[in-house]
Every structure is written in C-alpha cells, then in structure tokens.
Design a protein around this motif. Structure first.
Motif, PDB file in Angstrom:
ATOM      1  N   PRO A 117      -2.494  -2.416 -12.925  1.00 58.29           N
ATOM      2  CA  PRO A 117      -3.107  -3.382 -11.999  1.00 58.29           C
ATOM      3  C   PRO A 117      -2.546  -3.354 -10.585  1.00 58.29           C
ATOM      4  O   PRO A 117      -3.164  -3.875  -9.659  1.00 58.29           O
ATOM      5  N   ASN A 118      -1.375  -2.743 -10.404  1.00 57.03           N
ATOM      6  CA  ASN A 118      -0.754  -2.657  -9.085  1.00 57.03           C
ATOM      7  C   ASN A 118      -1.126  -1.374  -8.346  1.00 57.03           C
ATOM      8  O   ASN A 118      -0.733  -1.181  -7.209  1.00 57.03           O
ATOM      9  N   GLY A 119      -1.839  -0.485  -9.024  1.00 54.28           N
ATOM     10  CA  GLY A 119      -2.206   0.795  -8.428  1.00 54.28           C
ATOM     11  C   GLY A 119      -1.282   1.930  -8.804  1.00 54.28           C
ATOM     12  O   GLY A 119      -1.482   3.057  -8.363  1.00 54.28           O
ATOM     13  N   PHE A 120      -0.257   1.654  -9.609  1.00 54.89           N
ATOM     14  CA  PHE A 120       0.658   2.703 -10.033  1.00 54.89           C
ATOM     15  C   PHE A 120      -0.009   3.588 -11.072  1.00 54.89           C
ATOM     16  O   PHE A 120      -0.716   3.102 -11.951  1.00 54.89           O
ATOM     17  N   LYS A 121       0.246   4.880 -10.990  1.00 53.69           N
ATOM     18  CA  LYS A 121      -0.226   5.810 -12.006  1.00 53.69           C
ATOM     19  C   LYS A 121       0.887   5.988 -13.030  1.00 53.69           C
ATOM     20  O   LYS A 121       2.025   6.293 -12.674  1.00 53.69           O
ATOM     21  N   VAL A 122       0.543   5.745 -14.283  1.00 51.96           N
ATOM     22  CA  VAL A 122       1.502   5.874 -15.390  1.00 51.96           C
ATOM     23  C   VAL A 122       1.072   7.078 -16.221  1.00 51.96           C
ATOM     24  O   VAL A 122      -0.073   7.154 -16.663  1.00 51.96           O
ATOM     25  N   GLU A 123       1.990   8.017 -16.401  1.00 53.76           N
ATOM     26  CA  GLU A 123       1.701   9.216 -17.177  1.00 53.76           C
ATOM     27  C   GLU A 123       2.255   9.079 -18.585  1.00 53.76           C
ATOM     28  O   GLU A 123       3.376   8.613 -18.777  1.00 53.76           O
ATOM     29  N   PHE A 124       1.469   9.494 -19.555  1.00 55.95           N
ATOM     30  CA  PHE A 124       1.930   9.601 -20.936  1.00 55.95           C
ATOM     31  C   PHE A 124       1.928  11.077 -21.277  1.00 55.95           C
ATOM     32  O   PHE A 124       0.919  11.765 -21.092  1.00 55.95           O
ATOM     33  N   GLU A 157       0.838  -1.190   0.000  1.00 55.01           N
ATOM     34  CA  GLU A 157       0.000   0.000   0.000  1.00 55.01           C
ATOM     35  C   GLU A 157       0.876   1.244   0.000  1.00 55.01           C
ATOM     36  O   GLU A 157       1.864   1.315   0.726  1.00 55.01           O
ATOM     37  N   PHE A 158       0.508   2.197  -0.834  1.00 56.94           N
ATOM     38  CA  PHE A 158       1.179   3.487  -0.855  1.00 56.94           C
ATOM     39  C   PHE A 158       0.226   4.520  -0.266  1.00 56.94           C
ATOM     40  O   PHE A 158      -0.942   4.566  -0.630  1.00 56.94           O
ATOM     41  N   LYS A 159       0.731   5.303   0.635  1.00 60.18           N
ATOM     42  CA  LYS A 159      -0.039   6.428   1.152  1.00 60.18           C
ATOM     43  C   LYS A 159       0.747   7.669   0.758  1.00 60.18           C
ATOM     44  O   LYS A 159       1.876   7.864   1.210  1.00 60.18           O
ATOM     45  N   PHE A 160       0.150   8.470  -0.099  1.00 59.91           N
ATOM     46  CA  PHE A 160       0.837   9.662  -0.572  1.00 59.91           C
ATOM     47  C   PHE A 160      -0.182  10.734  -0.880  1.00 59.91           C
ATOM     48  O   PHE A 160      -1.346  10.446  -1.142  1.00 59.91           O
ATOM     49  N   LYS A 161       0.256  11.959  -0.827  1.00 61.92           N
ATOM     50  CA  LYS A 161      -0.617  13.078  -1.128  1.00 61.92           C
ATOM     51  C   LYS A 161      -0.458  13.459  -2.591  1.00 61.92           C
ATOM     52  O   LYS A 161       0.638  13.401  -3.148  1.00 61.92           O
ATOM     53  N   ASP A 162      -1.554  13.860  -3.202  1.00 58.62           N
ATOM     54  CA  ASP A 162      -1.493  14.405  -4.545  1.00 58.62           C
ATOM     55  C   ASP A 162      -1.131  15.882  -4.425  1.00 58.62           C
ATOM     56  O   ASP A 162      -1.107  16.444  -3.337  1.00 58.62           O
ATOM     57  N   TYR A 163      -0.816  16.496  -5.559  1.00 56.95           N
ATOM     58  CA  TYR A 163      -0.507  17.919  -5.526  1.00 56.95           C
ATOM     59  C   TYR A 163      -1.214  18.624  -6.674  1.00 56.95           C
ATOM     60  O   TYR A 163      -1.701  18.003  -7.603  1.00 56.95           O
ATOM     61  N   ARG A 164      -1.270  19.928  -6.583  1.00 60.28           N
ATOM     62  CA  ARG A 164      -1.963  20.741  -7.578  1.00 60.28           C
ATOM     63  C   ARG A 164      -0.941  21.394  -8.498  1.00 60.28           C
ATOM     64  O   ARG A 164       0.046  21.955  -8.049  1.00 60.28           O
ATOM     65  N   LEU A 165      -1.204  21.304  -9.799  1.00 60.37           N
ATOM     66  CA  LEU A 165      -0.427  22.010 -10.815  1.00 60.37           C
ATOM     67  C   LEU A 165      -1.437  22.795 -11.630  1.00 60.37           C
ATOM     68  O   LEU A 165      -2.215  22.205 -12.390  1.00 60.37           O
ATOM     69  N   GLY A 166      -1.487  24.096 -11.402  1.00 55.91           N
ATOM     70  CA  GLY A 166      -2.529  24.905 -12.023  1.00 55.91           C
ATOM     71  C   GLY A 166      -3.864  24.495 -11.448  1.00 55.91           C
ATOM     72  O   GLY A 166      -4.045  24.461 -10.237  1.00 55.91           O
ATOM     73  N   ASN A 167      -4.792  24.128 -12.319  1.00 63.17           N
ATOM     74  CA  ASN A 167      -6.120  23.694 -11.873  1.00 63.17           C
ATOM     75  C   ASN A 167      -6.246  22.184 -11.764  1.00 63.17           C
ATOM     76  O   ASN A 167      -7.326  21.667 -11.498  1.00 63.17           O
ATOM     77  N   GLU A 168      -5.171  21.473 -12.004  1.00 58.19           N
ATOM     78  CA  GLU A 168      -5.214  20.009 -12.052  1.00 58.19           C
ATOM     79  C   GLU A 168      -4.591  19.400 -10.806  1.00 58.19           C
ATOM     80  O   GLU A 168      -3.627  19.920 -10.255  1.00 58.19           O
ATOM     81  N   PRO A 218      -1.076  12.997  -9.227  1.00 55.51           N
ATOM     82  CA  PRO A 218      -0.581  12.069  -8.198  1.00 55.51           C
ATOM     83  C   PRO A 218       0.901  12.304  -7.948  1.00 55.51           C
ATOM     84  O   PRO A 218       1.699  12.324  -8.886  1.00 55.51           O
ATOM     85  N   SER A 219       1.285  12.493  -6.693  1.00 53.70           N
ATOM     86  CA  SER A 219       2.692  12.753  -6.397  1.00 53.70           C
ATOM     87  C   SER A 219       3.551  11.517  -6.660  1.00 53.70           C
ATOM     88  O   SER A 219       4.720  11.636  -6.995  1.00 53.70           O
ATOM     89  N   PHE A 220       2.963  10.319  -6.530  1.00 54.09           N
ATOM     90  CA  PHE A 220       3.713   9.103  -6.846  1.00 54.09           C
ATOM     91  C   PHE A 220       3.212   8.584  -8.185  1.00 54.09           C
ATOM     92  O   PHE A 220       2.109   8.054  -8.294  1.00 54.09           O
ATOM     93  N   HIS A 221       4.037   8.778  -9.203  1.00 52.27           N
ATOM     94  CA  HIS A 221       3.728   8.264 -10.534  1.00 52.27           C
ATOM     95  C   HIS A 221       5.025   8.195 -11.327  1.00 52.27           C
ATOM     96  O   HIS A 221       6.048   8.727 -10.910  1.00 52.27           O
ATOM     97  N   TYR A 222       4.980   7.514 -12.428  1.00 55.63           N
ATOM     98  CA  TYR A 222       6.087   7.539 -13.370  1.00 55.63           C
ATOM     99  C   TYR A 222       5.470   7.612 -14.756  1.00 55.63           C
ATOM    100  O   TYR A 222       4.269   7.392 -14.937  1.00 55.63           O
ATOM    101  N   GLY A 223       6.274   7.962 -15.733  1.00 61.15           N
ATOM    102  CA  GLY A 223       5.703   8.107 -17.055  1.00 61.15           C
ATOM    103  C   GLY A 223       6.727   8.051 -18.156  1.00 61.15           C
ATOM    104  O   GLY A 223       7.928   7.941 -17.897  1.00 61.15           O
TER     105      GLY A 223
END
Length: 138
Positions: free
Chosen positions: A119-126, A56-67, A70-75
C-alpha cells in the motif's frame, strides 16, 4: 547453526492499510506497535513501518536478462512450497503483482521470483532458489 534475520525500517503512508496488507494478505505476524509505527514479522524478518505521510521515490528500474526489475525493492527468500502458495493466492487478488519469472535457468543461483506492490508503493519480492545453498554462490 545460528539463524539470522534482517531489520528494515520504512516510511508508511497509512498504518492500517499497511497492517492489513502484511498481516491479512501476506500472513505475516504483527509485532509491537503504536499509533505511529508498527513492527511486522515477515517470515522471521523484522520490518518497521513508521507513519510519515506522503512520500515519493524516484528511481530507475534495471534489466536482468529479458526482465525489468525495480531497483528499489526488498524481499524474502522462502521455500518452494510457501512460494507457490503465496503466488497462487496473491495472483487471485486485484493487487499489483508480476507474473512468475525464472532467473538464471540452469545456472548457479537459479530461482523463481515475483513482485507485489504494497500500500505504500514498495515492491516486495518473493524468491525461491532451486538449490537454497546457492543463495550467495557466485
């Protein structure tokens, strides 16, 4: 010019589901693998998934402009043609995907992005930059 790539190693809940997601859905290539880990070639970058069971990952998201991002992601950074193809095809699925967002409009580093959950809960950015030469520009 020499091409470089990154290597990332991540825990994995289910190797088969992870392989299906990255290979069958995202079109990545399967590399070396065993019954406890697998390598994925994600557009020239090596991601190793190691079977770990639940985590389990517990992390805070952050704001960039109006969006909210997820602070934990890779892409991966891809050209606009591949980005558009992936976005169009993935948005048709029932997978958790964000809508496209344009960041830094009319500024240095302008780019389109979307995120998809694996499937593992990771956020992948393109991400696709309007001017690829501005990938690291300030």
């Amino acid at each position: 010019m020499k091409k470089f790539a990154f290597h990332l190693s991540l825990p994995c809940v289910n190797l088969e589901d992870t392989k299906k997601f990255y290979v069958d859905i995202l079109g990545a290539e399967l590399g070396r693998n065993t019954n406890t880990w697998l390598d994925i070639n994600l557009y020239g970058n090596q991601i190793t998934f190691t079977k770990s069971g639940d985590f389990e990952f517990k992390f805070k998201d952050y704001r960039l402009g109006n969006e909210i991002i997820p602070s934990f992601h890779y892409g991966v950074i891809v050209d606009i043609d591949l980005w558009s193809k992936l976005y169009t095809e993935l948005f048709k699925t029932d997978l958790e995907i964000t809508t496209e967002v344009l960041y830094f409009e009319n500024k240095v580093g302008e780019h389109l992005s979307f995120f998809i959950k694996d499937p593992n809960g990771f956020k992948v950015e393109f991400k696709s930059f309007k001017k690829p030469e501005e990938t690291f520009a300030t």
